[in-house]
Each structure stands twice: as structure tokens, then as C-alpha cells.
Design a protein around this motif. Structure first.
Motif, PDB file in Angstrom:
ATOM      1  N   ASN A   1      -4.435   0.529  -3.346  1.00 45.59           N
ATOM      2  CA  ASN A   1      -4.574   0.405  -1.884  1.00 45.59           C
ATOM      3  C   ASN A   1      -5.852  -0.346  -1.514  1.00 45.59           C
ATOM      4  O   ASN A   1      -5.847  -1.191  -0.626  1.00 45.59           O
ATOM      5  CB  ASN A   1      -4.631   1.798  -1.232  1.00 45.59           C
ATOM      6  N   ARG A   2      -6.931  -0.018  -2.212  1.00 44.93           N
ATOM      7  CA  ARG A   2      -8.213  -0.666  -1.913  1.00 44.93           C
ATOM      8  C   ARG A   2      -8.177  -2.147  -2.247  1.00 44.93           C
ATOM      9  O   ARG A   2      -8.844  -2.953  -1.625  1.00 44.93           O
ATOM     10  CB  ARG A   2      -9.348   0.005  -2.716  1.00 44.93           C
TER      11      ARG A   2
ATOM     12  N   GLY B   1      -1.819  -4.790  10.965  1.00 39.85           N
ATOM     13  CA  GLY B   1      -1.863  -3.415  10.481  1.00 39.85           C
ATOM     14  C   GLY B   1      -0.834  -3.191   9.389  1.00 39.85           C
ATOM     15  O   GLY B   1      -0.188  -4.125   8.928  1.00 39.85           O
ATOM     16  N   VAL B   2      -0.670  -1.903   9.004  1.00 39.72           N
ATOM     17  CA  VAL B   2       0.287  -1.580   7.941  1.00 39.72           C
ATOM     18  C   VAL B   2       1.696  -1.596   8.519  1.00 39.72           C
ATOM     19  O   VAL B   2       1.969  -0.944   9.523  1.00 39.72           O
ATOM     20  CB  VAL B   2      -0.036  -0.193   7.329  1.00 39.72           C
TER      21      VAL B   2
ATOM     22  N   VAL C   1       0.849  -1.195   0.000  1.00 42.42           N
ATOM     23  CA  VAL C   1       0.000   0.000   0.000  1.00 42.42           C
ATOM     24  C   VAL C   1       0.885   1.246   0.000  1.00 42.42           C
ATOM     25  O   VAL C   1       2.030   1.205   0.451  1.00 42.42           O
ATOM     26  CB  VAL C   1      -0.941   0.040   1.234  1.00 42.42           C
ATOM     27  N   THR C   2       0.342   2.332  -0.530  1.00 41.18           N
ATOM     28  CA  THR C   2       1.069   3.595  -0.577  1.00 41.18           C
ATOM     29  C   THR C   2       0.436   4.571   0.398  1.00 41.18           C
ATOM     30  O   THR C   2      -0.744   4.903   0.256  1.00 41.18           O
ATOM     31  CB  THR C   2       1.001   4.199  -2.002  1.00 41.18           C
ATOM     32  N   PRO C   3       1.194   5.018   1.408  1.00 42.03           N
ATOM     33  CA  PRO C   3       0.600   5.949   2.381  1.00 42.03           C
ATOM     34  C   PRO C   3       0.525   7.376   1.825  1.00 42.03           C
ATOM     35  O   PRO C   3       1.020   7.652   0.737  1.00 42.03           O
ATOM     36  CB  PRO C   3       1.587   5.880   3.553  1.00 42.03           C
ATOM     37  N   GLY C   4      -0.084   8.265   2.591  1.00 45.01           N
ATOM     38  CA  GLY C   4      -0.222   9.655   2.172  1.00 45.01           C
ATOM     39  C   GLY C   4       1.068  10.436   2.310  1.00 45.01           C
ATOM     40  O   GLY C   4       1.295  11.395   1.570  1.00 45.01           O
TER      41      GLY C   4
END
Ligand SMILES: [Zn+2]
Length: 272
Positions: free
Chosen positions: A83-84, A187-188, A63-66
Motif C-alpha cells: 500500500n505504501r 482518491g482510492v 491497494v488493499t483496504p482494511g
């Protein structure tokens, strides 16, 4: 001509690797027709080597964070669709189809074990001490342990652009790695030591030519390279040219990031 288990074992034997453990990267299709398919190849590997290891990577967990660290060759906040669709890593998640069908067949073998890195897990038979070397921070430590044990890499119908061991040597040479993130049931998780791009890795061929052994099995060329010689060659090459082994694609974010951090013709201080 259908390739048999006996053909595979004769081919592996002709490489004269003795009792060395191996990591392999392979294309089943490259052999032509293999009687019994990927399972025959896995059996032949297990019959020929005391330990056989393969990448069972799972990029679909990523996933790519903000936000995140600078200079990381990533566009933060992008990839919302990816991400989804990302999946939590689980020990029985199939290896990406990118690895080919043989590593996944090895992973599913009842005698195989798998390490638990959410992106860069390895599967192996007889390879538990190597698998155990892995940590979240050092995903490729199994290959470092394999090098220490006198291991070889087998490239079966594939070239060095899939040779994960080169990433280990790049890191030893002081080359920059990146940070990525993966979904886990806890979690991530931040995953350091995410390697650069490997599209330019075939440039290592002349540097390891003397140590490379080759055999043709069916239609596939199988190359064997000792990891010790491979690591040494990669470190020497990067010391000589800090931009060595990068790809030439203009839009390659990771290679461009390494170029931006490296002044050409200046030996890297970390290279030994
Ligand atoms: Zn690249």
C-alpha cells in the motif's frame, strides 16, 4: 537468423485474418533476435491490421483496504508495505513489465491511445472505438467490442494463460469476479469485475483447436484465435464443468473461492 519487419508481416499475412482488428499478447524474446526490437513488431502489427490493441495494465496502483465485501479472495488489512509503495494511476504510467516490452512500446507510439482504467487500461492504434467501450465497472468491455467486430486474439510466443479475452467469456458464463481497489488522483477507487486467476487457461487449447491458426515467425509460434469462437468455447466449457479453467495450485485464493461457491457437476444457471 534475425527476424525482420518483412518476416513479421509475411507471417501475419499467412494467418489470413483479412481486415480483422486484433488484440495481441506477446513475448519479444520468444522470436529470438528481432532487428529493431519491439518497435519493429509494433510497426509490423500496424501495417498488417486495421486496429491493434494490447493490455497496458498497471497493478502497481493497487491497494488493499482494511475492510470490504466477504468472499473476495483477499486478506483485508494485509499488504501495508505494498500500500505504501502503490502509485497513483496517470495516463502516462508505463504498462507493467509483466505485459512484456511490446505493449509498452505500442503505448509509447505517437499514434497510440490509451484507455483510463486505473488497473486495466488498454493501449491501441486504430482502436479508439474499442478503447472507448471501457468503464470502471467493465474493464474488459474493449474485448467484448472487439469480439462483436469480428476481432481475433494473437498469442505471439505466449500461451492462453495471458489471454485476457478468456476473462470476458468467464464473466458471460456467470463466473464470479472480485473487487479490488486502485489509487487515482481522485482518491482510492473501487474496481469491480476484477477477474479470477488465469494460470489454468491453457486447458482451452483443445476446445478452440479447429479455429486456431498458427505460424512460426523466427523462433516464436504465433497463434490466432477468433474471439467469437473463443468466447463460445469458454462458455460451453464452464457450462459443462463449472470448475473448468481453474488452476491446480492449492494456495490459489481466487480459484479456491470460485470452487467454494460452485458445486461440481451442477451446470451454472447463468451459462448460455
Ligand atoms: Zn488459480
Amino acid at each position: 537468423m534475425t527476424v525482420t519487419g518483412r518476416d513479421l508481416e509475411a507471417g501475419f499475412r499467412s494467418l489470413r485474418l483479412g481486415k480483422a482488428p486484433v488484440i495481441f499478447h506477446a513475448s519479444l524474446k520468444a522470436f529470438g533476435q528481432v532487428g529493431g526490437g519491439a518497435e519493429t513488431v509494433v510497426e509490423a502489427l500496424v501495417n498488417s491490421f486495421p486496429a491493434a490493441l494490447a493490455s497496458a495494465f498497471t497493478y502497481k496502483t493497487m491497494v488493499t483496504p482494511g475492510t470490504g465485501p466477504e468472499g473476495n479472495a483477499i486478506v483485508y488489512g494485509s499488504g501495508q508495505d505494498a500500500n505504501r509503495m502503490a502509485e497513483f494511476f496517470t495516463p502516462d504510467m508505463p504498462a507493467d513489465s509483466l505485459m512484456g516490452v511490446i505493449p509498452e512500446t505500442l503505448r509509447r507510439n505517437p499514434r497510440a491511445n490509451r484507455s483510463d482504467h486505473p488497473i486495466f487500461s488498454f493501449a491501441g492504434i486504430g482502436a479508439d472505438p474499442f478503447l472507448a467501450a471501457q468503464t470502471l465497472a467493465e474493464p474488459f468491455a474493449p474485448l467484448g467490442a472487439l469480439e462483436q467486430a469480428g476481432g481475433w486474439v494473437l498469442l505471439m510466443g505466449v500461451d492462453h494463460t495471458v489471454n485476457t479475452g478468456i476473462h470476458v467469456a468467464e464473466k458471460l458464463a456467470g463466473r464470479r469476479a472480485f473487487v479490488r481497489w486502485a489509487l487515482t488522483p481522485e482518491g482510492v477507487r473501487e474496481c469491480p469485475s476484477f477477474p479470477g486467476c488465469s494460470a489454468g487457461f491453457d486447458a482451452i487449447v483443445p476446445e478452440v483447436e479447429k479455429q486456431t491458426r498458427r505460424v512460426k515467425i523466427g523462433e516464436a509460434t504465433v497463434q490466432a484465435v477468433p474471439l467469437k469462437a473463443l468466447f463460445k468455447a469458454v462458455k460451453a466449457l464452464i457450462k459443462k464443468d463449472p470448475l473448468a479453467l481453474l488452476c491446480q495450485r492449492e494456495d490459489c485464493a481466487r480459484c479456491n473461492q470460485i470452487r467454494a461457491l460452485t458445486r461440481p457437476h451442477e451446470p451454472t444457471k447463468a451459462g448460455k
